[in-house]
Design a protein around this motif. Structure first.
Motif, PDB file in Angstrom:
ATOM      1  N   SER A 180      21.217   4.193 -31.099  1.00  0.00           N
ATOM      2  CA  SER A 180      20.953   2.797 -30.743  1.00  0.00           C
ATOM      3  C   SER A 180      22.239   1.987 -30.806  1.00  0.00           C
ATOM      4  O   SER A 180      22.526   1.144 -29.939  1.00  0.00           O
ATOM      5  CB  SER A 180      19.910   2.204 -31.695  1.00  0.00           C
ATOM      6  N   ALA A 215       6.198  -3.595 -24.089  1.00  0.00           N
ATOM      7  CA  ALA A 215       7.643  -3.480 -23.951  1.00  0.00           C
ATOM      8  C   ALA A 215       8.034  -3.291 -22.486  1.00  0.00           C
ATOM      9  O   ALA A 215       9.037  -3.845 -22.011  1.00  0.00           O
ATOM     10  CB  ALA A 215       8.151  -2.312 -24.790  1.00  0.00           C
ATOM     11  N   TYR A 216       7.228  -2.524 -21.743  1.00  0.00           N
ATOM     12  CA  TYR A 216       7.485  -2.322 -20.325  1.00  0.00           C
ATOM     13  C   TYR A 216       7.342  -3.639 -19.550  1.00  0.00           C
ATOM     14  O   TYR A 216       8.173  -3.974 -18.696  1.00  0.00           O
ATOM     15  CB  TYR A 216       6.518  -1.264 -19.788  1.00  0.00           C
ATOM     16  N   ASN A 226      15.738   9.435 -38.384  1.00  0.00           N
ATOM     17  CA  ASN A 226      15.940   7.985 -38.410  1.00  0.00           C
ATOM     18  C   ASN A 226      17.427   7.629 -38.340  1.00  0.00           C
ATOM     19  O   ASN A 226      17.830   6.678 -37.650  1.00  0.00           O
ATOM     20  CB  ASN A 226      15.315   7.380 -39.662  1.00  0.00           C
ATOM     21  N   GLU A 247      11.958   5.700 -22.687  1.00  0.00           N
ATOM     22  CA  GLU A 247      10.565   5.870 -23.063  1.00  0.00           C
ATOM     23  C   GLU A 247      10.110   4.598 -23.767  1.00  0.00           C
ATOM     24  O   GLU A 247      10.609   4.269 -24.847  1.00  0.00           O
ATOM     25  CB  GLU A 247      10.376   7.085 -23.984  1.00  0.00           C
ATOM     26  N   TYR A 248       9.218   3.866 -23.131  1.00  0.00           N
ATOM     27  CA  TYR A 248       8.748   2.606 -23.708  1.00  0.00           C
ATOM     28  C   TYR A 248       7.754   2.883 -24.827  1.00  0.00           C
ATOM     29  O   TYR A 248       6.891   3.759 -24.704  1.00  0.00           O
ATOM     30  CB  TYR A 248       8.096   1.735 -22.620  1.00  0.00           C
ATOM     31  N   ARG A 249       7.904   2.113 -25.895  1.00  0.00           N
ATOM     32  CA  ARG A 249       7.029   2.293 -27.048  1.00  0.00           C
ATOM     33  C   ARG A 249       5.627   1.772 -26.788  1.00  0.00           C
ATOM     34  O   ARG A 249       4.669   2.195 -27.443  1.00  0.00           O
ATOM     35  CB  ARG A 249       7.621   1.593 -28.265  1.00  0.00           C
ATOM     36  N   SER A 250       5.492   0.821 -25.860  1.00  0.00           N
ATOM     37  CA  SER A 250       4.172   0.255 -25.573  1.00  0.00           C
ATOM     38  C   SER A 250       4.178  -0.361 -24.176  1.00  0.00           C
ATOM     39  O   SER A 250       5.238  -0.552 -23.562  1.00  0.00           O
ATOM     40  CB  SER A 250       3.804  -0.812 -26.612  1.00  0.00           C
ATOM     41  N   ASP A 265      18.635   8.237 -34.793  1.00  0.00           N
ATOM     42  CA  ASP A 265      18.124   7.194 -33.904  1.00  0.00           C
ATOM     43  C   ASP A 265      18.935   5.905 -34.033  1.00  0.00           C
ATOM     44  O   ASP A 265      19.262   5.262 -33.038  1.00  0.00           O
ATOM     45  CB  ASP A 265      16.648   6.940 -34.215  1.00  0.00           C
ATOM     46  N   ARG A 281      17.203  -0.105 -17.345  1.00  0.00           N
ATOM     47  CA  ARG A 281      16.171   0.705 -17.998  1.00  0.00           C
ATOM     48  C   ARG A 281      15.006   0.980 -17.052  1.00  0.00           C
ATOM     49  O   ARG A 281      14.479   2.092 -17.014  1.00  0.00           O
ATOM     50  CB  ARG A 281      15.653  -0.010 -19.256  1.00  0.00           C
ATOM     51  N   TYR A 301      13.665   4.589 -15.716  1.00  0.00           N
ATOM     52  CA  TYR A 301      12.262   4.924 -15.974  1.00  0.00           C
ATOM     53  C   TYR A 301      11.523   5.306 -14.698  1.00  0.00           C
ATOM     54  O   TYR A 301      10.680   6.202 -14.696  1.00  0.00           O
ATOM     55  CB  TYR A 301      11.571   3.740 -16.655  1.00  0.00           C
TER      56      TYR A 301
END
Length: 411
Positions: free
Chosen positions: A85, A104-105, A78, A98-101, A81, A121, A125
Motif C-alpha cells: 500500500s 468502494a466500487y 498484514n 479487487e474492490y472490498r465492497s 499488505d 483503478r 478492473y
C-alpha cells in the motif's frame, strides 16, 4: 477450525489428560491400599490411559504450534499488505484491482472524472481477460486417493487373546482328564498311635480322554495381475490383510458361539439393577464357576457391546476406595478390557450376540490353533494369482459348569 473451536478442543484435551491422570492414580491407590501389586487388567487399563495421555499431549502440541504458525502468517500478510500500500501510494502504480465492497466500487465511479487514480483503478478492473477454470482443463486434473483405506472389519479377538491358544500339529487329537482321583485319609479311625498297622484307604486313579476335532477356517480370492501391478496401495496387500482380519474375526465368533453352547444354568439379575444387585449376581456366578474348576484358572467376564448399558454406568471410573468396580470410561469404548468388577476383568467383544454376557474361568475353556496363513498360486493362462488365508481352530470345554451366562430379568 475457528479460534473458538481450537480453544474448546485445547480445553477438552487438557481436561481429558487430567481425568486420565486421576484414573491412573486411582488404580495405583487401590493397589497400594490393598498392599498388593497391580493385576494384569490394571496394567492394561493404566497402559491404555497412559497411551491416551500421550496422544492428547501430541495433539496439544500440534494445535499450539498450528495456532502460533497461523498468527505469524497473519501478521506477515498484514505487514506485506501495508508495504505494498505504501509503495502504490508513492509510485502511483497499480496492479490487479479487487474492490472490498460494492460501495468502494461506486465511490471510484463517482471520483473517476476528477481523480486519475480512481480512473486508473477502474480501467484495470474492467480490463478484458480470459479466465481459465478447472472445467477447461480436465485433462490436467488428477484423481488422487486421499487418506487411508476405510476398513471396519475388527480382527482383535479379545476373548481368544485373553484365553490364549495352544498350538496343534494334527487333528483329531485327544485331551486327557482325571475322572477319579486317589484318596488320602487318616490311618485308622482316631489318628492315634493305637491306629498303627491299620490298613490305609486306597482308591485307584482313572483317566479318560476326549477326542477333539479341529475345524478349518479359510477363504480365497483370485486377483488379476493388472490389479497387482497397477494399484496403489497394492491390491494384493489389501486383500491379504483383509483375509487375515476376517479370519481372526470369524474364529472369535466361533469362540463366542462355543461359550453360548457350553455353559451352566443362567445366573439372573434384576431388570435395571443397581450396583449391589449386579455385583451379587457376579459373586454368585463366580462361586458356581469356582466350584466347577476347583479354583483353577482366572475369572473373566465377557460381554456384548450393548451390555455396557447395564454394566458401565454402575461402575464409574473414579470411585471411593470401597467401590465394587473401576473403569468403564465411555471415551475408551472398544474391544478388550473395559474395566473391573470386584477385581474381575470385564472384556467386551463384538463377536458376542446382543444381550450376551458370560462369567467363566480360563481353565474351563481351552482353545487350540494352527494358523496356516497365506497361500498363493499363479495362474499363467489368465494372468492371475489365487491367494488364500486360513487356519485350523478348535475349542474344548474342560469343565462342565465353568461358564455361567449372566441374564437380565424382566422385573
Amino acid at each position: 477450525m475457528t479460534t473458538a473451536r481450537t480453544d474448546a478442543m485445547l480445553t477438552r484435551l487438557e481436561t481429558e489428560i487430567e481425568e486420565r491422570s486421576t484414573f491412573i492414580n486411582q488404580i495405583a491407590g487401590q493397589a497400594q491400599d490393598a498392599d498388593r501389586d497391580l493385576t494384569d487388567s490394571e496394567h492394561e487399563m493404566m497402559g491404555a490411559a497412559k497411551n491416551r495421555i500421550e496422544e492428547c499431549e501430541r495433539q496439544l502440541t500440534t494445535l499450539s504450534e498450528s495456532r502460533s504458525a497461523s498468527a505469524r502468517a497473519i501478521r506477515r500478510v498484514n505487514d506485506i499488505d501495508r508495504e505494498f500500500s505504501t509503495m502504490r501510494s508513492m509510485t502511483g502504480r497499480t496492479g490487479e484491482v479487487e474492490y472490498r465492497s460494492a460501495g468502494a466500487y461506486i465511490m471510484d465511479l463517482c471520483k473517476a472524472s476528477q481523480y486519475p487514480d480512481a480512473r486508473e483503478r477502474l480501467d484495470v478492473y474492467h480490463r478484458t481477460a480470459a479466465h481459465n477454470i478447472t472445467t477447461d482443463v480436465p485433462g490436467l486434473l488428477p484423481t488422487p486417493l486421499v487418506g487411508g483405506l476405510i476398513d471396519f472389519v475388527n480382527g482383535g479377538r479379545p476373548i481368544t487373546n485373553f484365553l490364549g491358544t495352544t498350538p496343534i500339529v494334527t487333528s483329531p487329537f485327544r485331551r486327557a482328564k482325571i475322572t477319579q482321583s486317589t484318596v488320602v485319609d487318616l490311618q485308622g479311625t482316631t489318628g492315634l498311635a493305637a491306629d498303627e498297622k491299620v490298613e490305609l484307604d486306597s482308591q485307584k486313579l482313572t483317566i479318560s480322554s476326549t477326542t477333539v476335532n479341529a475345524l478349518t477356517f479359510g477363504g480365497y480370492v483370485n486377483v488379476s495381475r493388472q490389479s497387482i501391478d497397477w494399484t496403489d496401495p497394492n491390491a494384493m496387500d489389501v486383500i491379504v490383510n483383509n483375509l487375515a482380519k476376517v479370519y481372526r474375526a470369524r474364529t472369535e465368533e466361533y469362540v463366542a458361539d462355543f461359550l453360548a453352547a457350553n455353559n451352566a444354568s443362567d445366573q439372573s439379575y434384576p431388570l435395571n439393577p443397581d450396583t449391589t444387585e449386579l455385583a451379587t449376581a457376579i459373586f454368585t456366578a463366580a462361586g458356581t464357576v469356582w466350584s466347577a474348576v476347583n479354583g483353577e484358572g482366572r475369572l473373566v467376564l465377557v460381554i456384548a457391546p450393548d451390555k455396557l448399558a447395564d454394566f458401565g454406568p454402575l461402575f464409574a471410573p473414579y470411585n471411593p476406595q470401597n467401590a465394587q468396580g473401576v473403569g468403564f470410561m465411555a471415551s475408551t469404548f472398544g474391544e478388550g478390557v473395559m474395566g473391573q468388577i470386584s477385581g474381575i476383568p470385564v472384556i467386551m467383544s463384538s463377536a458376542l450376540d446382543s444381550g450376551e454376557a458370560f462369567l467363566l474361568s480360563t481353565a474351563a475353556i481351552e482353545l487350540y490353533e494352527q494358523e496356516i496363513g497365506m497361500l498363493q498360486v499363479v495362474e499363467p493362462s489368465v494372468l492371475g494369482v489365487q491367494v488364500a488365508f486360513g487356519g485350523y481352530f478348535a475349542a474344548f470345554a474342560a469343565a462342565s459348569g465353568g461358564v455361567v451366562p449372566l441374564v437380565e430379568g424382566t422385573a
